[in-house]
Each structure stands twice: as structure tokens, then as C-alpha cells.
Write an enzyme that holds these catalytic residues in place. Structure first.
Site, PDB file in Angstrom:
ATOM      1  N   TRP A  24       0.846  -1.186   0.000  1.00 19.81           N
ATOM      2  CA  TRP A  24       0.000   0.000   0.000  1.00 19.81           C
ATOM      3  C   TRP A  24       0.887   1.242   0.000  1.00 19.81           C
ATOM      4  O   TRP A  24       1.920   1.277   0.666  1.00 19.81           O
ATOM      5  CB  TRP A  24      -0.914   0.020   1.224  1.00 19.81           C
TER       6      TRP A  24
ATOM      7  N   ASP B  92       1.143   3.444   3.383  1.00 16.62           N
ATOM      8  CA  ASP B  92       1.682   2.504   4.371  1.00 16.62           C
ATOM      9  C   ASP B  92       3.188   2.351   4.181  1.00 16.62           C
ATOM     10  O   ASP B  92       3.957   2.335   5.153  1.00 16.62           O
ATOM     11  CB  ASP B  92       1.029   1.130   4.217  1.00 16.62           C
TER      12      ASP B  92
ATOM     13  N   GLN C 146      -2.855   7.653  -3.459  1.00 20.79           N
ATOM     14  CA  GLN C 146      -3.112   7.823  -2.030  1.00 20.79           C
ATOM     15  C   GLN C 146      -2.384   9.065  -1.541  1.00 20.79           C
ATOM     16  O   GLN C 146      -1.579   9.653  -2.286  1.00 20.79           O
ATOM     17  CB  GLN C 146      -2.657   6.585  -1.230  1.00 20.79           C
TER      18      GLN C 146
ATOM     19  N   ASP D  88     -11.044   5.609   4.260  1.00 19.31           N
ATOM     20  CA  ASP D  88     -11.995   4.957   3.365  1.00 19.31           C
ATOM     21  C   ASP D  88     -13.459   5.298   3.606  1.00 19.31           C
ATOM     22  O   ASP D  88     -14.173   5.659   2.677  1.00 19.31           O
ATOM     23  CB  ASP D  88     -11.838   3.438   3.463  1.00 19.31           C
TER      24      ASP D  88
ATOM     25  N   ARG E 290     -15.770  -2.652  10.032  1.00 19.12           N
ATOM     26  CA  ARG E 290     -15.449  -2.390   8.627  1.00 19.12           C
ATOM     27  C   ARG E 290     -16.580  -1.625   7.940  1.00 19.12           C
ATOM     28  O   ARG E 290     -17.694  -1.530   8.456  1.00 19.12           O
ATOM     29  CB  ARG E 290     -15.208  -3.722   7.893  1.00 19.12           C
TER      30      ARG E 290
ATOM     31  N   TYR F 270     -13.620   1.503  11.619  1.00 14.16           N
ATOM     32  CA  TYR F 270     -12.634   2.019  10.665  1.00 14.16           C
ATOM     33  C   TYR F 270     -12.445   3.525  10.850  1.00 14.16           C
ATOM     34  O   TYR F 270     -12.009   3.967  11.910  1.00 14.16           O
ATOM     35  CB  TYR F 270     -13.060   1.603   9.259  1.00 14.16           C
TER      36      TYR F 270
ATOM     37  N   GLU G 182      -3.928  -1.971  13.986  1.00  9.45           N
ATOM     38  CA  GLU G 182      -4.133  -1.081  12.849  1.00  9.45           C
ATOM     39  C   GLU G 182      -4.678   0.261  13.319  1.00  9.45           C
ATOM     40  O   GLU G 182      -4.238   1.323  12.884  1.00  9.45           O
ATOM     41  CB  GLU G 182      -5.105  -1.729  11.855  1.00  9.45           C
TER      42      GLU G 182
END
Length: 428
Positions: free
Chosen positions: A41, A44, A109, A167, A200, A347, A390
Site C-alpha cells: 500500500w 503505508d 493515495q 476509506d 469495517r 474504521y 491497525e
């Protein structure tokens, strides 16, 4: 624990963070975590690079070199690079139909990579010029791609929620509601097989995400063809502030290399003016604006506080920052805890993300606000108590999403640990 953490605690967490990064190393690139995210990613990897720099500088540079090797002919650097075939991942390269030199997605991104490259150079003054010089022109082309294809009144737009890195934030809810999803048939998501579905995005969100992917695939991601008809286009503080800082840092890298940086420097005032078009005068915050409808999202998010990272000191933002942090145990929540859309574990609708905390805190440091040091201590305590997740529940600190996560380990090694605070030249 943070201010007077025992040396053995720091050593144990430092070693655990290194072990996570080594386990997530796929030989030239890192995956965010095993299983859930099996590819490289974009942003990331930029954060991973500074983590590797804590114990393997060569490997740190390789991370960025591998990312830039996936750059498209038009200058775009994709948000996912599919280095290996993983039939279990969805949506994979066949769904995206990317046209770059390596199978990849058709969107980018947040371009934090230039800022992290400057950080590597500062940490590696002997080899910085040699390692960054071959990448410099590619970085300029990437930044130019944003300026050519993603501006609206000087602010940077996204054309897919995934392009922002945030997201499913409530910031996109209004614009996404206006997007009519296609009938996509049956599909099997990968994320909910690894993480509790309550953490999510909903299926209705995913239907719209995949609709945008299908539109781009059909046009072979030709930006000129897509620009006028794209059904989702919102001006985003995340992209605007991160690109503005990245322009400043890329110009500094160019000056060190003895290159002409006049074009890069010309972009900076454009984005500075564009950032002000994201100021919501009623809410008194930097906010997302739907460029198709003209509507504000009316959201205070952690992206709103990236203004200081971008070099913009707006006094009205401090009361918002202090208010949202007082409402939770661990800041900065990704969405305002006082909002009805706040969800502590879902998320980007509430959880805390260590890497955005780093950017916010360092921006605050640069303007001399004590809030930066407090945020560093708060983030370090969150990781000490809850591991390398995360993201984290801002109210309880409970780990959420993927575990043994590369960028959280990287942020610990570079910025959050007591050792990093003592050794790191960027500490506040």
C-alpha cells in the site's frame, strides 16, 4: 507509563516492533499486516520506510524505491501494488484493470512519501543524495499529476474514498449517497473474513466503492476522459494538507540535489489558497466539500488537524482539537465524538490512527504548541497498553482492525517510543 517507562519495557516494545516489520517484509516491500492486506500500500510504505530506518537504513530506502518503480506513465503512483498473485484478495488486479508497469490499482493515495524521504535523508546524510537522486524526477511527476488532475479551486480532490486513505469516514457520506451503485452481482469481500464486520465499511459502501472502480476500469483510467464525468469528486483536507507539506519537502530535497525547484515552489501558493477554500465558516473548521453539489460534509475529523503539518496555523482549530481530545481517553479520534455519526470501532468513523497522530503532533510541535508533546505521550501510552494494532478505540484504547500492523510499529520506532523521543531529531 510513557514518561517514566522502564527501560526493559521500551526494549521489549522496540524489539516487538522490529519483529513485526521483519515479518511483514516481503523482500523489497512491506505488507501492512499478514493476511488482511497481502500487497504493498502506498502511504503505508512511506511510513514503513521510517520504521525500517530505525534499524536498517538500506531497507528503508528500498521501500520507497520499490513503490516508485510502480509509477504509471502519466506520473500517478498507485495506492496498491499487486506484486504477487493472491486469488483470495478482493478487489484484485483483474477488477481494477490498472495500466501501470506492475499490476496495480487505478487511484493514488496521500503523497506523504516525499516527506518521509526527507526524513530518511536527514537520518542518512552520507547516502541521502545517492539514494534519492534516481527517484527525484519520479516524485516531481507524481506531484505534478495531482496538480494536473486533482485540483478544484486549488484544493486537492479525491475521486474514490480509498484515494484519501480514510476509506469510510462520514466526510464522504453525502457525496456517496448521491452515487447510484451498479448491480455488481455477488462478490466476496476479503476484509470481513479477517476482521469483525462491525469494524469495517458496510456493504452499501462497498457497492459504491466497486462502482467507481468499474467506471475507471472501463475508461482504462485515462484521466482526461474521466475528469469531466466522474460521479464522485470531493475536495479533501487529507490530500490538500499532505500534498502541501510534500511540496515543501520535495522542494527542499531538490535544493539539496542542486535541482531547479521553481515549478515545485510555484505549486505551494496554489495549495495554500486552495486550503482556505476548505474552511467551513459556520463550523469554523477545515472540512470536506463536495465539488459536484457544493455541499459541506460538516465534519470535524482528524484530517482537519493536519493544517499544522501543512504549515498553516489557524488559531480556531485549537479549540476543536482540545474539545475532541477531552471527550475520549485516547486522541485524536478520526471523527468528532460529539457527532451522531461517531462509531468508536468502525474504521475511519471514530478510531485513532497512530500515523495521523504523528503528523498532527509534529505540525503542532513546529508551531510551538504543547499539544504536540501531549499527543505523542498519549499515542505512546495507547500503544504500550494495547499493542501494534491497525487502529484503536479512542474511548477504551482497545485494539481494532488488523493486528501486528506495520505502520503502527514504524510510528513507535521512529516517533512514539521513549528511545525515539530521546534520539529522534524531530521530537517535540
Amino acid at each position: 507509563m510513557t514518561m517514566d517507562a522502564q527501560p526493559q519495557t521500551t526494549q521489549r516494545l522496540d524489539q516487538e516492533a522490529r519483529d513485526i516489520m521483519i515479518r511483514n517484509d516481503r523482500g523489497g516491500y512491506s505488507v501492512p499486516t499478514h493476511g488482511l492486506y497481502p500487497y504493498q500500500w502506498n502511504w503505508d510504505s512511506a511510513f514503513a520506510a521510517i520504521g525500517y530506518a530505525a534499524f536498517d537504513m538500506d531497507r528503508a530506502w528500498i521501500e520507497l524505491e520499490t513503490l516508485m518503480a510502480a509509477q504509471w506513465h502519466d506520473g500517478m503512483v498507485p495506492h496498491i501494488v499487486f506484486h504477487e498473485v493472491d486469488p483470495g484478495y478482493f478487489p484484485g488486479p483483474d477488477i481494477w484493470g490498472g495500466v501501470g508497469p506492475v499490476p496495480s490499482t487505478g487511484i493514488s493515495q496521500p503523497p506523504v512519501a516525499a516527506s518521509m524521504a526527507l526524513r530518511l535523508w536527514d537520518n542518512d546524510p552520507e547516502m541521502g543524495a545517492e539514494r534519492f537522486l534516481p527517484m527525484f524526477d519520479g516524485f516531481v511527476r507524481w506531484h505534478r499529476w495531482f496538480m494536473d488532475w486533482r485540483l478544484h479551486d486549488g484544493a486537492v480532490c479525491i475521486t474514490h474514498p480509498w484515494e484519501s486513505g480514510r476509506d469510510n469516514t462520514p466526510d464522504w457520506d453525502g457525496a456517496m449517497a448521491n452515487l447510484i451503485p451498479r448491480d455488481l452481482g455477488e462478490y466476496q469481500r476479503r476484509d470481513t473474513g479477517h476482521v469483525d464486520a462491525s469494524m469495517r465499511p458496510h456493504k452499501s459502501d462497498y457497492d459504491r466503492y466497486l462502482t467507481l472502480v468499474a467506471i475507471g476500469h472501463e475508461a482504462r483510467w485515462e484521466q482526461g476522459a474521466l475528469h469531466a464525468s466522474w460521479p464522485f469528486r470531493v475536495a479533501d483536507p487529507t490530500m490538500t494538507f499532505i500534498l502541501l507539506r510534500a511540496h515543501r519537502d520535495l522542494a527542499e530535497l531538490g535544493r539539496r540535489l542542486g535541482r531547479d525547484v521553481s515549478e515545485i515552489e510555484s505549486w505551494i501558493p496554489i495549495l495554500e489558497a486552495g486550503a482556505e477554500t476548505l474552511w467551513n465558516p459556520e463550523l469554523k473548521t477545515y472540512d470536506v466539500r463536495d465539488t459536484l453539489s457544493g455541499e459541506w460534509s460538516c465534519c470535524v475529523s482528524n484530517a482537519s488537524f493536519l493544517c499544522w503539518w501543512a504549515g498553516i496555523d489557524r488559531a480556531e482549530m485549537l479549540p476543536h482539537l482540545r474539545r475532541v481530545n477531552r471527550a475520549v481517553r485516547f486522541g485524536v479520534p478520526s471523527h468528532d465524538p460529539e457527532s451522531p455519526a461517531f462509531e468508536a470501532k468502525r474504521y475511519w468513523r471514530g478510531p485513532v490512527w497512530a500515523m495521523l497522530n504523528m503528523l498532527i503532533a509534529e505540525g503542532l510541535d513546529e508551531f510551538g504548541y504543547d499539544d504536540g508533546a501531549l499527543l505523542r505521550q498519549n499515542t505512546a501510552r495507547m500503544i504500550e497498553e494495547n499493542g501494534f494494532a491497525e487502529y484503536f478505540d479512542p474511548i477504551t484504547g482497545a485494539p481494532a482492525g488488523g493486528q501486528n500492523f506495520t505502520w503502527t510499529a514504524a510510528i513507535w520506532l521512529d516517533w512514539a517510543s521513549p528511545r525515539a523521543r530521546e534520539e529522534n531529531r524531530w521530537a517535540g
